[in-house]
Design a protein around this motif. Structure first.
Motif: not given
Lengths: 310, 422
Positions: A135, A137, A157-162, A245, A249-253
């Protein structure tokens, strides 16, 4: 005969104790004692050198102090969402795959069965790492493939978007564990004797109806077991989030599960010092949640399931 | 049955006897180092330790690192369980202080060699009153920006930016050219946003030590303009980052820069070694640009790594001998040159040979040094200020939180437990 035995004094049946002993000993040593230790630790405060009993103090802090409770409830909500995705996607998918596999006209059944089951036995480290790469980018094949199908603009960037990260992780978990419900349901489907299905056909129940009216009721006990396994597994989940992650546990928990929350509390993270007592309190609450869920299942669902003997 | 039990018992006693008999002969000379830097294994084994062992043939030292993210938890449980190595690599501030308070790290205040370190160098590994030291300082890391010279040449940037305005103008040029990723930073792991973003450019705004100490004293707040300003700068970075930077981890960033695909890497000096693995990469460094031309510059010269002695070590004398050597000028020179990007904290004059590391270390003369604002005292409570800063910095760069809201949340978290001495 009955007379003779009743007159004799029953010998004490030592062999039962002897045969049970190894299991009881090992289980107590590795499971019961640590569990009691955790429960006890959750009622204490202070470190090794000066430890004091504070009763339910840690739990009061956990639930009433917003510094703790907001993190806890966030992890709890995420965990429920994680569980729901697994229940709603993984298990129906598992049943569907099992139904397809049990179709005698399907070719290469052995291959599919193995291929779908293999991720289950992979280490979560590999699963997390491989999916992170897929995944990515930057290096991942996903953006390339999506561009090939003219869907490049939908790549995120699915794993990086809240808003997507937790769903993405849940689906990765589904991918990894869909083999388990598939295998269990497959076995249950195979154990239904052909006579039952043939009798149904004689009564005019064919095709999809046969699945809904005959096979599904017969595999319900298995589905119950699968649900409870999913529940316990999901509320203990930790590894996938940790690998993909990190413990932050990001982004922003947004991907914080009870497991990662427990990890940060107990072991600490970066400058945050681990707090073993608070950590034990979180672990105890997790234990109670799982215990509660299992009890609800046992006393309400399990009792109503009808089992058929062939 | 009986005889078999007998034999077993005999074997056990025999093994015990052998074990205890041999133990002193081995124990006097075997030291194990716990560390969170597996990358350094070859350097320790091939460069640093052989020098020590040549001088002290009776002491054998082994470098036994564990994974960085698991190090703290692992060492704590090993120390509690009594299975930790003799030498413990010390994290700065509270993590090590906690170990010392629990009696797990030995007091090294009067260790020969400690006189080679200034109080500032020792601050991260001393008790709050500064009276007792528990680790021998090894190195600090510096923040700044490393840039790809080819990229700058291609878009016609002749000199690295000195002010923030020049910085953005340069980034615009690189973006317009399109060959290179202008700014090589991701927010996936969160720490890089705080460490290489906020703590990198921040000291220029809060005036280094002055602001950091004022924050601890309670005379400044994180919601003051000089503390919100770095967040406001971070909020402008998004257009210059790579596509999908939200799931770009620090190792991704390092790889991108190493392969020459990015122009500017907000750096920690520790990254120098990995970039130098690519001999074709031409690079140089510039310190964090200041707000206005002529402003005094500040750099984050963060005390990062030290070594202490496991208080329960069975080889205390050998460990002390080793630690005295760690405090020597010989070690300082070996270490700084074997690991360019880690700068010795000792007051010995150490000549750094690596060209990029030289540029970094030269800033110590032209700018004022400070350490990361969140590390001393302020990360002692719940919620943890440093970890909150990670999340806040990542949110600000992602654009999901405004600079003001982020600062407000940090200050509220700090206020909830920290009462500065009046």
């Amino acid at each position: 005969m009955a007379d003779a035995t009743s007159k004799q004094r029953k010998p004490i049946r030592w062999h039962i104790a002897v045969f049970l002993a190894p299991a009881v000993l090992i289980y107590s040593l590795l499971m019961i004692i640590p569990l009691l230790g955790t429960l006890q630790q959750s009622t204490m405060t202070g470190d090794i050198t000066n430890r004091a009993f504070i009763g339910l103090g840690n739990f009061v802090t956990l639930f009433t102090d917003p510094r703790w409770s907001s993190g806890f409830w966030n992890a709890f909500r995420n965990n429920i969402y994680f569980f729901l995705i697994n229940m709603l996607v993984q298990n129906p998918l598992g049943i569907l795959l099992a139904a397809l596999l049990s179709n005698p006209t399907l070719r290469l059944r052995g291959f599919y069965r193995t291929a779908i089951f293999i991720p289950t036995i992979l280490s979560f480290v590999i699963v997390g790492f491989v999916w992170k790469l897929l995944l990515s980018p930057i290096w991942g094949v996903t953006p390339t493939i999506m561009k090939f199908f003219h869907a490049g603009q939908f790549f995120q960037p699915w794993l990086g978007k809240e808003q997507y990260a937790l769903t993405t992780l849940s689906l990765i978990s589904v991918w990894q564990y869909v083999g388990v419900p598939m295998m269990l349901v497959y076995a249950a489907l195979l154990s239904i004797p052909d006579e039952v299905l043939e009798a149904a056909e004689c009564d005019g129940i064919t095709g999809m109806n046969q699945f809904w009216k005959i096979q599904l009721p017969l595999i319900l006990p298995t589905l119950g077991i699968i649900s409870i396994l999913t529940f316990v597994g999901n509320f203990n989940a930790f590894d996938l989030v940790y690998v993909a992650q990190t413990a932050a546990a990001g982004p922003n928990f947004s991907t914080d599960l009870l497991g990662t929350f427990l990890y940060r509390t107990f072991f600490g993270m970066q400058l945050q010092q681990g707090d073993q007592n608070m950590g034990s309190a979180v672990a105890t609450v997790m234990f109670l949640i799982i215990l509660g869920g299992v009890c609800i299942y046992l006393f309400t669902v399990q009792n109503r399931l009808r089992r058929y003997q062939f | 049955m009986m005889t078999r039990l007998h034999i077993k018992l005999m074997l056990a006693t025999a093994a015990l006897a052998v074990g205890t008999g041999l133990a002193p002969a081995f124990a006097a000379s075997n030291l194990t180092i716990e560390s969170w830097r597996p990358d350094d294994l070859p350097i320790w084994q091939d460069t640093i330790l052989p020098v020590f062992m040549k001088e002290h043939p009776d002491i054998k030292v082994t470098f036994a690192p564990s994974d960085s993210t698991q190090y703290d938890a692992a060492v704590r449980s090993k120390l509690q369980g009594g299975s930790a190595g003799d030498i413990i690599t010390c994290r700065p501030f509270d993590a090590s202080l906690a170990l010392f308070k629990a009696g797990q790290l030995a007091d090294v205040t009067s260790l020969p060699g400690m006189e080679n370190f200034s109080p500032t160098a020792k601050v991260a590994w001393s008790t709050d009153d500064g009276k007792q030291a528990f680790c021998v300082p090894m190195a600090s890391v510096l923040h700044g920006f490393i840039y790809n010279k080819d990229a700058f040449d291609k878009v016609g940037i002749t000199a690295p930016p000195k002010t923030m305005d020049e910085f953005y103008a340069d980034l615009d040029k690189i973006k317009a050219d399109g060959t290179y990723i202008p700014l090589d930073l991701g927010t996936h792991d969160q720490w890089e946003a705080a460490t290489m973003g906020y703590q990198n450019i921040g000291p220029n705004y809060w005036k280094g030590e002055e602001g950091r100490k004022a924050l601890i004293a309670g005379t400044q707040k994180l919601t003051d303009p000089q503390w919100v300003a770095p967040f406001k700068e971070l909020a402008k970075w998004k257009p210059y980052l790579a596509d999908g930077f939200e799931s770009q981890s620090d190792s991704d960033s390092t790889n991108l820069f190493q392969n020459g695909r990015a122009a500017i890497y907000p750096a920690g000096s520790w990254a120098i070694t990995s970039f130098e693995k690519n001999p074709d990469l031409k690079m140089a460094a510039f310190p964090p640009p200041v707000a206005k031309a002529g402003d005094e510059c500040y750099i984050s010269d963060h005390v990062d790594i030290a070594m202490g002695i496991n208080a329960a070590s069975k080889n205390m004398e050998a460990a002390k001998t080793f630690m005295t050597w760690v405090a020597s000028d010989e070690f300082a020179a070996l270490y700084s040159n074997a690991l360019p990007g880690f700068f010795s904290l000792s007051s010995h004059e150490v000549k750094v040979k690596d060209p990029i590391a030289q540029q970094f270390v030269a800033w110590r003369n032209s700018c004022k040094s400070t350490i990361r604002s969140t590390y001393q005292i302020l990360s002692r409570g719940t919620p943890n200020l440093e970890n909150d800063t990670w999340t806040a910095s990542a949110n600000v760069i992602n654009g999901t939180q405004t600079p003001e809201a982020a600062a407000q949340k940090l200050q509220a978290g700090l206020d909830s437990w920290y009462k500065p001495a009046k």
